[in-house]
Design a protein around this motif. Structure first.
Motif, PDB file in Angstrom:
ATOM      1  N   SER B 173      80.864 -23.586  45.494  1.00 45.03           N
ATOM      2  CA  SER B 173      79.401 -23.589  45.425  1.00 45.03           C
ATOM      3  C   SER B 173      78.816 -23.904  46.792  1.00 45.03           C
ATOM      4  O   SER B 173      79.482 -24.484  47.656  1.00 45.03           O
ATOM      5  N   ILE B 174      77.581 -23.489  46.988  1.00 44.54           N
ATOM      6  CA  ILE B 174      76.803 -23.847  48.175  1.00 44.54           C
ATOM      7  C   ILE B 174      75.415 -24.250  47.689  1.00 44.54           C
ATOM      8  O   ILE B 174      74.811 -23.548  46.873  1.00 44.54           O
ATOM      9  N   HIS B 175      74.937 -25.387  48.153  1.00 45.24           N
ATOM     10  CA  HIS B 175      73.564 -25.820  47.879  1.00 45.24           C
ATOM     11  C   HIS B 175      72.885 -25.988  49.229  1.00 45.24           C
ATOM     12  O   HIS B 175      73.332 -26.809  50.038  1.00 45.24           O
ATOM     13  N   GLY B 176      71.821 -25.248  49.484  1.00 48.51           N
ATOM     14  CA  GLY B 176      71.235 -25.309  50.812  1.00 48.51           C
ATOM     15  C   GLY B 176      69.732 -25.500  50.820  1.00 48.51           C
ATOM     16  O   GLY B 176      69.013 -24.918  49.996  1.00 48.51           O
ATOM     17  N   ILE B 177      69.269 -26.299  51.770  1.00 43.64           N
ATOM     18  CA  ILE B 177      67.843 -26.343  52.113  1.00 43.64           C
ATOM     19  C   ILE B 177      67.759 -25.567  53.417  1.00 43.64           C
ATOM     20  O   ILE B 177      68.162 -26.063  54.480  1.00 43.64           O
ATOM     21  N   ILE B 178      67.355 -24.294  53.337  1.00 41.52           N
ATOM     22  CA  ILE B 178      67.536 -23.396  54.478  1.00 41.52           C
ATOM     23  C   ILE B 178      66.249 -22.706  54.891  1.00 41.52           C
ATOM     24  O   ILE B 178      66.289 -21.675  55.545  1.00 41.52           O
ATOM     25  N   ASN B 179      65.122 -23.304  54.539  1.00 37.52           N
ATOM     26  CA  ASN B 179      63.862 -22.813  55.100  1.00 37.52           C
ATOM     27  C   ASN B 179      63.044 -24.002  55.582  1.00 37.52           C
ATOM     28  O   ASN B 179      62.553 -24.802  54.772  1.00 37.52           O
ATOM     29  N   GLY B 180      62.942 -24.138  56.895  1.00 36.29           N
ATOM     30  CA  GLY B 180      62.272 -25.292  57.489  1.00 36.29           C
ATOM     31  C   GLY B 180      60.786 -25.349  57.173  1.00 36.29           C
ATOM     32  O   GLY B 180      60.225 -26.442  56.999  1.00 36.29           O
ATOM     33  N   THR B 181      60.142 -24.198  57.090  1.00 36.57           N
ATOM     34  CA  THR B 181      58.713 -24.164  56.787  1.00 36.57           C
ATOM     35  C   THR B 181      58.438 -24.775  55.418  1.00 36.57           C
ATOM     36  O   THR B 181      57.606 -25.670  55.269  1.00 36.57           O
ATOM     37  N   CYS B 182      59.166 -24.279  54.411  1.00 34.21           N
ATOM     38  CA  CYS B 182      58.962 -24.802  53.053  1.00 34.21           C
ATOM     39  C   CYS B 182      59.340 -26.268  52.974  1.00 34.21           C
ATOM     40  O   CYS B 182      58.673 -27.054  52.299  1.00 34.21           O
ATOM     41  N   ASN B 183      60.429 -26.649  53.666  1.00 37.44           N
ATOM     42  CA  ASN B 183      60.832 -28.044  53.571  1.00 37.44           C
ATOM     43  C   ASN B 183      59.806 -28.955  54.231  1.00 37.44           C
ATOM     44  O   ASN B 183      59.555 -30.063  53.760  1.00 37.44           O
ATOM     45  N   TYR B 184      59.195 -28.476  55.299  1.00 39.79           N
ATOM     46  CA  TYR B 184      58.125 -29.260  55.927  1.00 39.79           C
ATOM     47  C   TYR B 184      56.957 -29.428  54.950  1.00 39.79           C
ATOM     48  O   TYR B 184      56.454 -30.542  54.751  1.00 39.79           O
ATOM     49  N   ILE B 185      56.544 -28.336  54.327  1.00 38.56           N
ATOM     50  CA  ILE B 185      55.417 -28.390  53.380  1.00 38.56           C
ATOM     51  C   ILE B 185      55.726 -29.332  52.210  1.00 38.56           C
ATOM     52  O   ILE B 185      54.931 -30.213  51.870  1.00 38.56           O
ATOM     53  N   LEU B 186      56.920 -29.186  51.627  1.00 37.06           N
ATOM     54  CA  LEU B 186      57.267 -30.024  50.472  1.00 37.06           C
ATOM     55  C   LEU B 186      57.397 -31.489  50.879  1.00 37.06           C
ATOM     56  O   LEU B 186      57.027 -32.393  50.119  1.00 37.06           O
ATOM     57  N   THR B 187      57.926 -31.736  52.086  1.00 34.08           N
ATOM     58  CA  THR B 187      58.053 -33.119  52.559  1.00 34.08           C
ATOM     59  C   THR B 187      56.677 -33.767  52.699  1.00 34.08           C
ATOM     60  O   THR B 187      56.475 -34.911  52.304  1.00 34.08           O
ATOM     61  N   LEU B 268      62.900 -26.780  47.993  1.00 34.65           N
ATOM     62  CA  LEU B 268      63.216 -25.363  47.832  1.00 34.65           C
ATOM     63  C   LEU B 268      64.724 -25.246  48.052  1.00 34.65           C
ATOM     64  O   LEU B 268      65.204 -25.276  49.186  1.00 34.65           O
ATOM     65  N   LEU B 269      65.457 -25.161  46.958  1.00 31.37           N
ATOM     66  CA  LEU B 269      66.912 -25.215  47.035  1.00 31.37           C
ATOM     67  C   LEU B 269      67.502 -23.828  46.794  1.00 31.37           C
ATOM     68  O   LEU B 269      67.114 -23.140  45.840  1.00 31.37           O
ATOM     69  N   SER B 270      68.404 -23.431  47.664  1.00 34.28           N
ATOM     70  CA  SER B 270      69.158 -22.202  47.430  1.00 34.28           C
ATOM     71  C   SER B 270      70.510 -22.593  46.868  1.00 34.28           C
ATOM     72  O   SER B 270      71.187 -23.458  47.430  1.00 34.28           O
ATOM     73  N   VAL B 271      70.868 -21.995  45.766  1.00 32.42           N
ATOM     74  CA  VAL B 271      72.114 -22.346  45.086  1.00 32.42           C
ATOM     75  C   VAL B 271      72.969 -21.097  44.935  1.00 32.42           C
ATOM     76  O   VAL B 271      72.477 -20.054  44.499  1.00 32.42           O
ATOM     77  N   ILE B 272      74.217 -21.225  45.335  1.00 32.36           N
ATOM     78  CA  ILE B 272      75.182 -20.140  45.201  1.00 32.36           C
ATOM     79  C   ILE B 272      76.371 -20.747  44.485  1.00 32.36           C
ATOM     80  O   ILE B 272      76.894 -21.770  44.928  1.00 32.36           O
ATOM     81  N   ARG B 273      76.770 -20.190  43.376  1.00 29.27           N
ATOM     82  CA  ARG B 273      77.974 -20.723  42.737  1.00 29.27           C
ATOM     83  C   ARG B 273      78.549 -19.735  41.744  1.00 29.27           C
ATOM     84  O   ARG B 273      77.841 -18.887  41.197  1.00 29.27           O
ATOM     85  N   ALA B 274      79.834 -19.865  41.575  1.00 34.15           N
ATOM     86  CA  ALA B 274      80.541 -18.995  40.635  1.00 34.15           C
ATOM     87  C   ALA B 274      80.891 -19.801  39.405  1.00 34.15           C
ATOM     88  O   ALA B 274      81.241 -20.973  39.498  1.00 34.15           O
ATOM     89  N   GLN B 285      64.749 -21.397  44.687  1.00 34.04           N
ATOM     90  CA  GLN B 285      63.548 -21.743  43.934  1.00 34.04           C
ATOM     91  C   GLN B 285      63.266 -23.227  44.088  1.00 34.04           C
ATOM     92  O   GLN B 285      64.162 -24.003  44.383  1.00 34.04           O
ATOM     93  N   PRO B 286      62.011 -23.632  43.881  1.00 33.84           N
ATOM     94  CA  PRO B 286      61.708 -25.059  43.877  1.00 33.84           C
ATOM     95  C   PRO B 286      62.543 -25.731  42.796  1.00 33.84           C
ATOM     96  O   PRO B 286      62.626 -25.215  41.678  1.00 33.84           O
ATOM     97  N   THR B 287      63.156 -26.833  43.141  1.00 37.44           N
ATOM     98  CA  THR B 287      64.143 -27.452  42.261  1.00 37.44           C
ATOM     99  C   THR B 287      63.994 -28.962  42.310  1.00 37.44           C
ATOM    100  O   THR B 287      63.779 -29.530  43.379  1.00 37.44           O
ATOM    101  N   LEU B 288      64.108 -29.608  41.167  1.00 36.06           N
ATOM    102  CA  LEU B 288      64.153 -31.058  41.133  1.00 36.06           C
ATOM    103  C   LEU B 288      65.539 -31.521  41.572  1.00 36.06           C
ATOM    104  O   LEU B 288      66.541 -31.117  40.981  1.00 36.06           O
TER     105      LEU B 288
END
Lengths: 455, 455
Positions: B173-187, B268-274, B285-288
């Motif tokens: 699996s990969i869990h990523g916070i990979i957009n700085g713009t969105c992370n700045y806004i959400l922070t 805004l979390l990107s999730v990749i998993r099998a 997507q926005p994720t808790l």
């Protein structure tokens, strides 16, 4: 293969369709914890490694100190011997993996391998920190590479990060927690209030510390790693006498209490940094680290390396710093580079299609926990109606809040639900039905919940 | 150079002593934020890059959309034009760096470069996510590599980690916070209670968001990066229609309040998993995210990628995910690999002695804050006597605690001091003098304090 009608690179890029991998025979020196991991994991992920590198990496011969000892892995007896020269003498062996540790026999073995033009992969930090200058000079002379990703920070590819990923950067500083044994001991002292002696005993029982833990608890194992990181970063060999090293064995539990009161915890921290005149300090010692800093939260046998480069800024690399599997991951990475370089002259970089272990999942079939916030009429029976629509699609509610402080006087209120694992398609269906309820006002707000379990 | 009396590899290993670097001419398409950073930083660290790669990487020609526009960097006017074909037509240019963005002109440029057998370096995630399959197929056909470290997570070398560092692993699996713009806004929404609109406006003012922020706030920029990471990990191209994408623009501040009450924040979390059947889900997507998890503490424009490999276990890679300097660090890393591969057929791996920007600092000259715990006689005047010895060596005390709850009845007590910056040699001298005081009992306990300022 060399007669293929396209260039090496083009061949590499076409690999998956045309794969006829060349076998690379390796000699494995040492079948302890990490050696057994390399043997086991090379085999477990063979298909993937062949696809990704175009080479079939085969252990041909294993040398151990004591042939009769029981091992974690089953190796055919005729592959095993106790004479390291057997690896050198075997002309088919192109790569030697040195995992025997120490600085005497390991040194002889690595020198002999280089002279015999065999590529060397090693995880031996003491050997490189103490005799790296000689060994790399010999490697130069012999025209053979030495790979050493496993020497520092277990599974974290920090050597590659410094050599390649941050190659354009002047390194301003490195702060590392790079000894899992000490970090386990300090974590237990801090979190469970154990004495040093009890924490060490527990670490030994759990396999995080050796029977003779001196090299780890004295700070020297971390110092060896710091010497390697500093030498790579600054381009000269750091003399051992210029390194300040202190162990964890003199830390009293009282120091943890005082540190906490002051807003700190205690970590065995390796620090590498240059001052404005270019004078480089390298130190490994118990250090008070602010509780608010990410390094304070690196627990147990985990490692972390914080690198500050003049272009990239601060970067942190975190993972398992020791143990059979993580360390063997780094040895295997080196073996893949060694093998690809031997077969193709370079490593593949690009996209390697293989589809070996996955295919796309339809979005609506994905399963997750969900958060759902509704604005609803402030009247009895609303929850029941919402729950009925969820229940119809087998979606369970794990918790609910209906906060009084957020109610307004307009006859409506918020209803917040946390939902159990559900398929996205079912959630969408339930939302359509809930939206249609006359007690629900406006657009529902809903989001995935990431539990990060099992990841 | 090809007539040197040793193999390519041996030449590489000898580089520093015999360096006669070959010049690699590059063509730079785009002189925006990242392009200007590449131009500036290639020049600033030229000496280091030459030593580490054996190649002198020179920008020969730059193409921009609007020649008249003012730039962050000064480029000689005769190097600049607005016709991208100029880069293709220049036979001396061996590597083309594509930083113009978009999927139309960029696509034409990359295709033309590959057909002209020029190596491509790109930071264009949309291009690779949408047309990567075609482009890598063309690269195969032409026998030319495409490098793309800058396409994902700015300065974090996550592409290399997946391609090389973790090459032996099946990615679970990969869990990523990979957009700085969105992370700045959400922070800012989470920490300062700003509305989405206000946080976006602030991000635009600070240069973290574009005038048209659609690609970022829609989630698609992060989704493009997730497609690239997933395709690399699983070895097949993820179709865009199989990716679940939601933006941050619909998040209400109320959701942050409820999330916090439930023990979560929103990322805004990107999730990749099998899953166990090998079905791969890719979602952005926005994720808790649980507040206790390290991903919850990734703030502002920082990025983090959590990778779970079957051998290595959990690893985390953290750093600046966007911005001129961090992203140019990744472009330069790719350029170094491209150049070394063109000059030597492979990249150097080993220890490159250069000593360009550092030499060892004597241990006693190193400066740090210190913690000092003494067991002292419970009598007046003790602190004054200790402080006098410290003051003699110009060591200041920044704070002091003498905890009543740890006093015992044996006439002695603890004295804990935090010391200002001091040279280790001075601290040792002071400790010798303090040890000799008759009011001091037993061995002082002392440790470095890492403030992690400026690192």
């Amino acid at each position: 293969m060399t007669s293929a009608p396209f260039s090496i690179l083009s061949f590499l890029l076409l690999m998956p369709a045309t794969i006829t991998s060349r076998t690379i025979h390796i000699g494995l020196a040492g079948l302890g914890n990490v050696g057994a991991g390399v043997y086991k994991n090379l085999d477990a992920n063979r298909d993937l490694i062949v696809q990704r590198t175009g080479a079939d990496i085969r252990v041909k011969r294993v040398i151990v100190r004591d042939i009769s000892r029981a091992r974690d892995v089953e190796v055919p007896p005729d592959m095993v011997s106790s004479r390291w020269q057997d690896l050198i003498d075997d002309a088919e062996i192109e790569v030697i993996v040195e995992l025997i540790g120490g600085t005497t026999t390991a040194y002889d073995l690595v020198c002999a391998a280089l002279r015999a033009k065999k590529t060397v992969v090693t995880g031996n930090k003491a050997l490189l920190a103490e005799r790296g200058q000689e060994l790399f000079a010999l490697a130069e002379k012999c025209g053979v590479p030495i790979y050493f990703e496993a020497a520092v920070a277990g599974g974290i590819p920090i050597i590659q990060v410094l050599q390649e990923g941050l190659v354009g950067n002047r390194i301003l500083s490195i702060h590392g927690i790079i000894n899992g044994t000490c970090n386990y001991i300090l974590t237990r002292m801090s979190q469970a209030g154990l004495s040093y002696a009890d924490a060490l005993r527990e670490a030994q029982e759990k396999g995080y510390a050796e029977a003779d833990p001196t090299l780890d608890v004295s700070g020297w194992d971390a110092a060896h790693k710091a010497i390697i990181l500093a030498s790579l970063s600054y381009g000269f060999w750091i003399p051992q006498e210029c390194v300040h090293v202190e162990g964890v064995d003199k830390i009293d539990i009282a120091d943890f209490k005082f540190a906490k009161r002051l807003g700190y915890t205690i970590k065995l921290l390796s620090v590498i940094r240059a001052d404005e005149k270019g004078l480089v300090e390298v130190r490994t010692q118990p250090t008070l680290v602010p509780l608010s800093h990410v390094l304070a939260s690196v627990s147990g046998s985990f490692n972390a390396v914080l690198v500050n480069g003049d272009i990239v800024g601060e970067s942190l690399f975190y993972g398992r710093g020791a143990g059979q599997d993580p360390t063997s991951s780094s040895v295997i990475s080196d073996l893949c580079e060694a093998a690809a370089t031997l077969v193709y002259g370079a490593r593949h970089s690009g996209f390697v299609p293989h589809g070996l272990y996955g295919k796309s999942k339809p979005v609506d079939d994905t399963v997750s926990h969900y958060y759902l916030r509704l604005t609803v009429a402030d009247e009895p029976g609303v929850l029941a109606r919402v729950a009925t629509e969820l229940g119809r699609r087998s979606i369970g509610i794990s918790s609910m809040i209906q906060p009084e402080d957020l109610e307004d006087t307009s006859g409506q209120t918020s209803l917040v639900l946390m939902l159990h694992d559900a398929k996205l398609g079912d959630v969408k269906g339930a939302l359509d039905a809930i939206r249609a309820l006359d007690c629900v006002r406006g657009e529902p707000s809903w989001m995935r919940v990431e539990t990060l379990q099992g990841s």
